[in-house]
Write an enzyme that holds these catalytic residues in place. Sequence first.
Site, PDB file in Angstrom:
ATOM      1  N   ARG A  66      28.488 -37.329  -0.508  1.00 13.43           N
ATOM      2  CA  ARG A  66      27.842 -36.762  -1.942  1.00 13.43           C
ATOM      3  C   ARG A  66      26.850 -37.706  -2.510  1.00 13.43           C
ATOM      4  O   ARG A  66      26.119 -37.120  -2.928  1.00 13.43           O
ATOM      5  CB  ARG A  66      29.187 -36.269  -2.517  1.00 13.43           C
ATOM      6  N   GLU A 103      44.040 -46.175   1.643  1.00 16.52           N
ATOM      7  CA  GLU A 103      45.396 -45.872   1.171  1.00 16.52           C
ATOM      8  C   GLU A 103      46.167 -46.271   2.520  1.00 16.52           C
ATOM      9  O   GLU A 103      47.190 -46.931   2.598  1.00 16.52           O
ATOM     10  CB  GLU A 103      45.807 -44.584   0.801  1.00 16.52           C
TER      11      GLU A 103
END
Length: 179
Positions: A66, A103
């Site tokens: 994006r 993560e």
Amino acid sequence: MNSPLADARSLVESHLAVIPDFPEPGVLFRDLTPVFADGPAFHALAEALTAPFAGRFDHLGGVEARGFLLAGAASALCGAGVLTVRKQGKLPRAVLTEEYDLEYGTAALEVHEGELPPGSRVLIVDDVLATGGTVGAAARLVERAGWVVAGISVAIELEDLGGRAALGDRYEVFSLLQY
């Protein structure tokens, strides 16, 4: 009378879609695609991302994916070139690579070596500042390439995830919307 940044905030926020429990339960996803689909809102967002850094950058470093849209739109408005900061394995010429933590695991970003003249000032542009891993890796990559980080500009900052703190005081950070 509102400022141009306040007007941009209002316009972008009015088009933002908020999706609960995506991509997993408990996450509140803020979707910019309705902003991209609306010409005036997208224009306002692109202008707002560069305004705080006007005259202080030569290129926009769009972070995949994006960030490409945002950097491209801002480039068309301000006339600066775009440096594509890609995910690993997407660029065909010699690259510099910077890994960062996710993560669960790691990822990497790349830029073409020598894509810009030495000392070029790059404004890093992305959609979201969360933990700071992605834009932090992009900033380190820009510096390793011999360019200068002019700042980091994002549409949305998720303040509870600590991205700004993780970046430290090394970079000026602008976020249009904070949650």
